[in-house]
Design an enzyme around this catalytic site. Structure first.
Site, PDB file in Angstrom:
ATOM      1  N   ASN A   1       0.867  -1.179   0.000  1.00  0.00           N
ATOM      2  CA  ASN A   1       0.000   0.000   0.000  1.00  0.00           C
ATOM      3  C   ASN A   1       0.903   1.229   0.000  1.00  0.00           C
ATOM      4  OD1 ASN A   1      -1.815   2.069   0.446  1.00  0.00           O
ATOM      5  ND2 ASN A   1      -2.760   1.160   2.251  1.00  0.00           N
TER       6      ASN A   1
ATOM      7  N   ARG B   1      -2.545  -2.079  -3.527  1.00  0.00           N
ATOM      8  CA  ARG B   1      -3.742  -1.265  -3.339  1.00  0.00           C
ATOM      9  C   ARG B   1      -3.626  -0.024  -4.222  1.00  0.00           C
ATOM     10  NH1 ARG B   1      -5.055   3.276   0.446  1.00  0.00           N
ATOM     11  NH2 ARG B   1      -7.333   3.419   0.485  1.00  0.00           N
TER      12      ARG B   1
ATOM     13  N   HIS C   1     -12.715   3.322  -0.479  1.00  0.00           N
ATOM     14  CA  HIS C   1     -12.839   2.293   0.557  1.00  0.00           C
ATOM     15  C   HIS C   1     -13.635   1.098   0.059  1.00  0.00           C
ATOM     16  CE1 HIS C   1     -12.567   5.834   3.640  1.00  0.00           C
ATOM     17  NE2 HIS C   1     -11.350   5.399   3.328  1.00  0.00           N
TER      18      HIS C   1
ATOM     19  N   HIS D   1     -17.872   2.787   7.207  1.00  0.00           N
ATOM     20  CA  HIS D   1     -16.415   2.675   7.363  1.00  0.00           C
ATOM     21  C   HIS D   1     -15.954   3.991   7.977  1.00  0.00           C
ATOM     22  CE1 HIS D   1     -12.254   1.503   5.939  1.00  0.00           C
ATOM     23  NE2 HIS D   1     -12.111   2.802   6.200  1.00  0.00           N
TER      24      HIS D   1
ATOM     25  N   ARG E   1     -11.040  16.230   6.827  1.00  0.00           N
ATOM     26  CA  ARG E   1     -11.796  16.641   5.640  1.00  0.00           C
ATOM     27  C   ARG E   1     -13.196  17.100   6.015  1.00  0.00           C
ATOM     28  NH1 ARG E   1     -10.419  11.017   2.964  1.00  0.00           N
ATOM     29  NH2 ARG E   1      -8.270  11.334   2.307  1.00  0.00           N
TER      30      ARG E   1
ATOM     31  N   ASP F   1      -7.968  12.548  16.647  1.00  0.00           N
ATOM     32  CA  ASP F   1      -7.954  11.246  17.307  1.00  0.00           C
ATOM     33  C   ASP F   1      -9.173  11.162  18.225  1.00  0.00           C
ATOM     34  OD1 ASP F   1      -7.480   9.086  19.147  1.00  0.00           O
ATOM     35  OD2 ASP F   1      -5.346   9.167  18.627  1.00  0.00           O
TER      36      ASP F   1
ATOM     37  N   GLU G   1      -8.661  -5.172   4.886  1.00  0.00           N
ATOM     38  CA  GLU G   1      -8.414  -4.853   3.485  1.00  0.00           C
ATOM     39  C   GLU G   1      -7.213  -5.609   2.936  1.00  0.00           C
ATOM     40  OE1 GLU G   1      -9.449  -0.426   2.555  1.00  0.00           O
ATOM     41  OE2 GLU G   1      -8.853  -0.504   4.662  1.00  0.00           O
TER      42      GLU G   1
END
Length: 407
Positions: A13, A94, A183, A214, A247, A288, A390
């Site tokens: 990844n 990925r 995702h 998710h 975001r 967090d 994943e």
């Protein structure tokens, strides 16, 4: 524990300044080694690997992803493993953006590599790094099949009404503007795990209506009926949709113009604000959720408002997706926040008993491994926590392509 003679897949990844890796068995998901190279492209980088009880670390220059892969090779040697092991049958990469073309994993050849690079126009922070990682891994492992597994693949099956924006048709087609989602590997993995769990109990899952949430630093929702995705919250880019760590999620598009005209911000500056300086970080100075939940419990105003905004957006999507599905059978929470923050789940679902959603507060607060049900026995809608994997999904998909190639 995996049979040591079973085939392995190396999952890569690649980020713009990092390269995560994992060596695992696609048969049962047992992990031989996992690690990360950080600060790729900088004079002083770091790397680490864990393989069972063995660990190793690196510190030094990491000029590019080819150098990162050479460092990975050295780390493997440090813990008694080798990338030349003939059990490694494939390398799964990925890739975030596969466009409308790639709806399944594919062997990487010159054309596929070119396409991934070209699709970097839609995902510049991700696809160009993926190409660099592919180049570095192929240089080190030239005789092993390299397979691209696309984050957008699952959502290429979206209905056209969901995939298209009400944008000028000519512009949309010329510049490939549509909903691609993200995702997708996680959403597909979780939706299938839920269906398998219920099918094992004798339930018909052919038309199962589920919403997958998710929730990580990046967050997205999907509506899935049977194995068909009907909606997803991320769009042309991962900016659209839910409130995220840094975001904005959904936002009035003219805010771009407002910030340009009134604040004098350039396009790049606005992009940075919306993607890296907004969301939970922008609202309360934290991303967090361990810190955020502690601040909410302490009554801090900014954190409380940020949590309220976060949950409000989630509830809007939960309601709208229930109507898109024509009803609801399952809500599945996954990823770091979805799996580990009871406060978010409780605040989202409390008060929805009229809609057949009843949370078991004790089960919600408890921690435990694996898939688990956290709704009450009386709840018409099953609420589940489903750990995503994943890397395992990528490994399994890459292994299928490698087996077909060898057949």
């Amino acid at each position: 524990m995996a049979d040591p003679t079973d085939p392995r897949v190396l999952v890569i990844n690649s980020g713009s300044s990092s390269l995560k890796f994992q060596l695992l068995s696609p048969a049962d998901g047992a992990v031989d080694a996992t690690g990360i190279v950080e600060r790729v492209g900088q004079e002083q980088g770091t790397a680490r690997i864990t393989a069972g009880d063995a660990e190793s670390a690196f510190s030094g220059p990491v000029p590019d992803h080819k150098a990162a892969m050479r460092i990975v090779e050295g780390l493997f040697g440090d813990v008694g493993l080798s990338l030349s092991d003939d059990r490694i049958r494939a390398v799964g990469h990925r890739v975030v953006q596969g466009g409308a073309r790639y709806s399944a994993p594919v062997l990487i050849d010159k054309q596929v590599r070119w396409d991934i690079h070209d699709l970097g126009k839609l995902a510049p922070l991700h696809n160009y790094a993926a190409v660099d990682g592919i180049d570095g891994a192929q240089a080190l492992l030239p005789d092993v099949p390299h397979v691209a597994v696309f984050d957008t693949a699952f959502f290429t099956a979206l209905p056209e009404a969901a995939a298209n924006y009400a944008l000028n048709r000519e512009l949309a087609q010329r510049y490939r503007v549509r909903r691609y989602g993200a995702h997708g590997t996680s959403h597909h993995f979780v939706a299938r795990a839920v269906a398998d769990h219920l099918a094992a109990q004798g339930r018909d899952v052919s038309a199962l209506r589920q919403i997958v949430l998710h929730l990580g630093n990046g967050a997205s929702a999907s509506a899935v009926r049977g194995e068909q995705p009907l909606e997803t919250s991320m769009g042309l880019t991962p900016l659209e949709g839910l409130v995220m760590g840094t975001r904005t999620g959904d936002i009035d598009p003219t805010i771009y113009l407002h910030l340009h005209r009134q604040a004098g911000l350039s396009a790049d500056e606005i992009d940075t604000v919306l993607n890296k300086r907004s969301g939970m970080m922008g609202m309360c100075g934290m991303s967090d959720f361990r810190d955020i939940t502690a601040a909410v419990e302490a009554g801090e105003e900014a954190a409380t408002l940020a949590m309220d905004v976060y949950v409000h957006r989630l509830r809007k999507y939960l309601g709208s997706y229930t109507f898109v599905l024509g009803g609801l059978d399952v809500i599945a929470f996954t990823a770091g926040i979805g799996e580990n923050v009871p406060m978010v789940r409780e605040r989202l679902l409390t008060g929805l008993e009229e809609f057949g959603i009843e949370l078991d507060l004790d089960a919600n607060a408890a921690r435990g491994p694996g898939l688990r049900v956290i709704s009450s026995p009386a709840s018409k809608v099953a609420v589940m926590i489903v750990p995503t994997d994943e890397e395992l999904s990528i490994a399994q998909q890459a292994a299928v392509v490698a087996r077909e190639l060898a057949a």
